[in-house]
Design a protein around this motif. Structure first.
Motif, PDB file in Angstrom:
ATOM      1  N   SER A   1      93.166  58.612  23.063  1.00  0.00           N
ATOM      2  CA  SER A   1      92.097  58.105  23.934  1.00  0.00           C
ATOM      3  C   SER A   1      91.380  59.232  24.661  1.00  0.00           C
ATOM      4  O   SER A   1      90.280  59.045  25.181  1.00  0.00           O
ATOM      5  CB  SER A   1      92.668  57.162  24.999  1.00  0.00           C
TER       6      SER A   1
ATOM      7  N   LEU B   1      86.859  66.719  23.655  1.00  0.00           N
ATOM      8  CA  LEU B   1      85.477  66.581  24.127  1.00  0.00           C
ATOM      9  C   LEU B   1      85.339  65.283  24.924  1.00  0.00           C
ATOM     10  O   LEU B   1      85.653  64.199  24.425  1.00  0.00           O
ATOM     11  CB  LEU B   1      84.506  66.582  22.941  1.00  0.00           C
ATOM     12  N   GLU B   2      84.836  65.427  26.150  1.00  0.00           N
ATOM     13  CA  GLU B   2      84.848  64.299  27.080  1.00  0.00           C
ATOM     14  C   GLU B   2      83.980  63.136  26.599  1.00  0.00           C
ATOM     15  O   GLU B   2      84.306  61.969  26.821  1.00  0.00           O
ATOM     16  CB  GLU B   2      84.401  64.779  28.456  1.00  0.00           C
ATOM     17  N   PHE B   3      82.864  63.472  25.913  1.00  0.00           N
ATOM     18  CA  PHE B   3      81.963  62.389  25.490  1.00  0.00           C
ATOM     19  C   PHE B   3      82.611  61.475  24.442  1.00  0.00           C
ATOM     20  O   PHE B   3      82.149  60.362  24.205  1.00  0.00           O
ATOM     21  CB  PHE B   3      80.632  62.961  24.953  1.00  0.00           C
ATOM     22  N   ALA B   4      83.688  61.991  23.825  1.00  0.00           N
ATOM     23  CA  ALA B   4      84.351  61.188  22.775  1.00  0.00           C
ATOM     24  C   ALA B   4      85.486  60.312  23.327  1.00  0.00           C
ATOM     25  O   ALA B   4      86.139  59.620  22.570  1.00  0.00           O
ATOM     26  CB  ALA B   4      84.893  62.121  21.700  1.00  0.00           C
ATOM     27  N   TRP B   5      85.713  60.359  24.626  1.00  0.00           N
ATOM     28  CA  TRP B   5      86.809  59.569  25.198  1.00  0.00           C
ATOM     29  C   TRP B   5      86.602  58.080  24.920  1.00  0.00           C
ATOM     30  O   TRP B   5      85.462  57.596  24.868  1.00  0.00           O
ATOM     31  CB  TRP B   5      86.896  59.762  26.721  1.00  0.00           C
ATOM     32  N   GLY B   6      87.696  57.387  24.807  1.00  0.00           N
ATOM     33  CA  GLY B   6      87.563  55.952  24.530  1.00  0.00           C
ATOM     34  C   GLY B   6      88.773  55.175  25.001  1.00  0.00           C
ATOM     35  O   GLY B   6      89.696  55.736  25.611  1.00  0.00           O
TER      36      GLY B   6
ATOM     37  N   PRO C   1      90.460  62.770  23.629  1.00  0.00           N
ATOM     38  CA  PRO C   1      90.293  63.981  22.815  1.00  0.00           C
ATOM     39  C   PRO C   1      89.699  65.116  23.661  1.00  0.00           C
ATOM     40  O   PRO C   1      89.323  64.904  24.819  1.00  0.00           O
ATOM     41  CB  PRO C   1      89.344  63.533  21.712  1.00  0.00           C
TER      42      PRO C   1
ATOM     43  N   SER D   1      87.219  54.611  16.696  1.00  0.00           N
ATOM     44  CA  SER D   1      87.046  55.953  17.227  1.00  0.00           C
ATOM     45  C   SER D   1      87.118  55.917  18.763  1.00  0.00           C
ATOM     46  O   SER D   1      86.487  55.062  19.377  1.00  0.00           O
ATOM     47  CB  SER D   1      85.686  56.498  16.780  1.00  0.00           C
ATOM     48  N   PRO D   2      87.857  56.764  19.432  1.00  0.00           N
ATOM     49  CA  PRO D   2      88.675  57.866  18.917  1.00  0.00           C
ATOM     50  C   PRO D   2      90.137  57.466  18.663  1.00  0.00           C
ATOM     51  O   PRO D   2      90.904  58.301  18.220  1.00  0.00           O
ATOM     52  CB  PRO D   2      88.633  58.864  20.075  1.00  0.00           C
TER      53      PRO D   2
END
Lengths: 460, 174
Positions: free
Chosen positions: A383, A387-392, A385, A61-62
């Motif tokens: 990488s 929503l910023e907190f889901a960045w990876g 998405p 994820s993500p």
């Protein structure tokens, strides 16, 4: 028919083109052994992944799609080369197509076979792959026909089947020719594959008719196939994927990389099998010009895609945009621009550098650049998405890279085996092309230094 | 007993002459064997009546059949299963269009290939089976013209005409 035409007699032509099928050199075994070892290494890595689980790959994820899906798009892209290019050249009666068509068609079949493996590798539980096949499974469930994955299944299999037929039917006369020239097990083997082809006028007439119909049908199928791959992305409502030009953008990229791999294959075949009299500089010149056009088209589509995103400046869209252009994927992005445009265009634009070697350098550069593009499309968006907190972040592991190496080696191995077992240049089409050229009146045209048939029209 | 006489020719002009002479001598067209290693579709080799093909028609029939299957498969599946579609129409032609298109193309390909094999009479035993030595001469020369018949007289006439037309090599088979 055995009259001398230029310096090439029919007998010489048969010997040149059938020699690789009959005689096996040490280099062939070496190549097969080396490629086989890499394939085995890739298989071992895949086995490790199946046994241990998808955790051994870098996808998480993500970023759920990584090298596997990027390479899947890459292979499906290069598969567009063969049959589509061959069909277009056939329908446009391009006179220089004859030695090129089979090299190209074989690429399609093998690239599809290898590309089609990636969704299975990516699946993790590969033994469940048959759930994609449209029939009710043991719980009475049908696959969801609204799903792009089912579209993929349909498109790839239709194209694979069509391409196989399109490769096999024109091979029948050559298989019969080999059958009549060899002895022992080879005679039985090629006799079986030739299906009793005798070369009667009715057989020839029906073959030419079938090839014409298939050429018409296969072009929209090829375009639809890569469009469907593009729609896998663009129907997903993800930033920088949800774009209306994605399908034509993918098709242009596919043809671009397809022509590049065709040139690479032709250069290698020419060198290894000493086919200089058949794959002549004019073929590379013409394909190089085609490649140059696609370089420009590719830049146009890429610019259109990025310009609109930048101009709109939507925060969701700008995150993957910046990640690709300025962020940690920037070396990949600028490397892609370098490889796909900056390096090949000067080589291909200048007549003096548009040589066999020049075309090879440009094509290799484009192949690397196009793989980078596929990687950027997949990883760049996933990488970042909405929503910023889901960045990876994503980095491929040794397992993914081993499988990548194994599949590339597998593709080359299949091509090597094919060119060993079957004439890689269509003998009857080459002869037909030569006969047509002999019948053509000449005209006053500027003669290029390395033009093989000075003054002869290049389109029949 | 059926006997065959086969002659190998090096040029289409000689082969054409041989066919013309054989026809003029009263040998029925269906008894004349012509084989070549590249397409030779001149009227002497392929008369107009042999050019009629239904391949395009069967390609269209295959396409229509494929289209019908491509439509009914997803529609039936969606209706039977009551797929959860989030309030969207369960039968969606936009989404099914790709499946319909691919199966239409597949039908056209199938129709073409089946008609090709049927009309070309393949797979079968090769019509002219020259000896291994003659086969080698044939593939390099490029053309075989021959005659099959029950009467010795016909075979002798054919042998003479083939030689006169410039056959490079002649072979008799029983």
């Amino acid at each position: 028919m055995s009259d001398e035409t230029g310096s090439l007699t029919t007998r010489m032509m048969h010997e040149d083109l059938i020699r690789p099928v009959v005689f096996t050199g040490r280099r062939f075994y070496l190549a097969v052994a080396l490629l086989g070892l890499i394939v085995l290494w890739g298989l071992a890595a895949w086995g490790y992944q199946v046994r241990t689980g998808m955790g051994v790959a870098g996808i998480n994820s993500p970023v759920f799609w990584g090298v596997y899906i990027a390479t899947y798009i890459f292979f499906i892209g290069i598969s567009n080369a063969g049959t589509l290019i061959s069909a277009m050249l056939r329908l446009s009666h391009a006179g220089w197509r004859h030695p090129v068509t089979r090299c190209a068609e074989a690429i399609t079949v093998f690239a599809l076979m290898v590309g089609g493996m990636f969704p299975l590798i990516h699946l993790g539980r590969v033994w469940k792959f048959y759930w994609l096949i449209p029939y009710p499974n043991e719980r009475g469930l049908w696959p969801n026909f609204h799903s792009p994955l089912v579209w993929d299944f349909m498109a790839i299999n239709t194209y694979l089947l069509g391409s196989f037929v399109y490769l096999y039917l024109p091979m029948l006369p050559d298989l019969a020719l080999i059958r009549d020239r060899v002895n022992g097990w080879r005679r039985r083997f090629y006799g079986l594959l030739a299906l009793g082809w005798s070369g009667t006028p009715v057989e020839w007439h029906r073959l030419e008719k079938a090839i014409s119909i298939l050429a018409v049908v296969i072009i929209p199928v090829a375009i639809s196939m890569h469009s469907v791959v593009a729609w896998d992305f663009s129907v997903a409502l993800k930033p920088m994927w949800h774009s209306t030009i994605f399908a034509p953008y993918f098709v242009v990229g596919a043809l671009f990389s397809g022509i590049a791999i065709l040139i690479v294959a032709m250069v290698i075949l020419r060198r290894v099998f000493h086919l200089e009299a058949y794959l002549e500089p004019i073929h590379f010149n013409n394909l190089g010009l085609l490649l140059l056009m696609f370089c420009c088209l590719w830049l146009y589509f890429t610019f259109a895609e990025y310009l609109v995103t930048w101009y709109g400046h939507l925060p969701d869209e700008m995150a993957p945009f910046r990640f690709r252009v300025e962020g940690s994927l920037a070396p990949f992005f600028w490397g892609m621009v370098l490889m796909n445009f900056v390096i090949p265009v000067p080589i291909l634009a200048v007549r003096k550098t548009r040589t066999v070697t020049g075309c090879l350098v440009a094509s290799l550069s484009i192949l690397i650049g196009m793989w980078l593009e596929r990687y950027l499309i997949v990883v760049g968006t996933l990488s970042r998405p909405r929503l910023e907190f889901a960045w990876g972040h994503y980095a491929p592991t040794w397992v993914e890279m081993s499988i990548l190496a194994g599949t590339i080696a597998y593709f080359i191995l299949l091509y090597v085996l094919f060119s060993k077992l079957f004439p890689i240049i269509s003998i009857w089409e080459f002869k037909q092309g030569r006969r047509l050229r002999e019948r053509r009146p000449t005209r006053d045209v500027p003669v290029m230094a390395d033009e093989p048939f000075p003054g002869v029209m290049l389109d029949d | 007993m059926t006997e065959r006489v086969l002659g190998v020719f090096e040029t289409p002009a000689d082969a054409r002459r041989a066919v013309r002479e054989l026809v003029n001598a009263g040998i029925p067209r269906q008894n004349i064997i012509i084989c070549s290693t590249e397409p030779m579709l001149d009227p002497e080799f392929l008369p107009v009546e042999d050019r009629k093909t239904r391949m395009s028609l069967w390609a269209i029939v295959g396409a229509i059949l494929g289209c019908a299957i491509g439509y009914s498969l997803p529609v039936t599946a969606a209706r039977l299963m009551g797929l959860a579609s989030g309030g969207q129409p369960i039968v969606s032609l936009w989404a099914f269009a790709i499946v319909i298109f691919e199966l239409t193309a597949l039908g056209a390909i199938g129709g073409t290939v089946i008609t090709f094999f049927r009309e070309a009479g393949l797979p079968e035993r090769p019509r002219a089976i020259p000896s291994a030595e003659m086969a080698r001469t044939f593939v390099d020369a490029g053309l075989i013209v021959g005659v099959s018949g029950d009467r010795m007289e016909t075979i002798e006439i054919a042998d003479r005409l083939l030689r006169e037309a410039g056959a490079r090599e002649i072979e008799h088979q029983r």
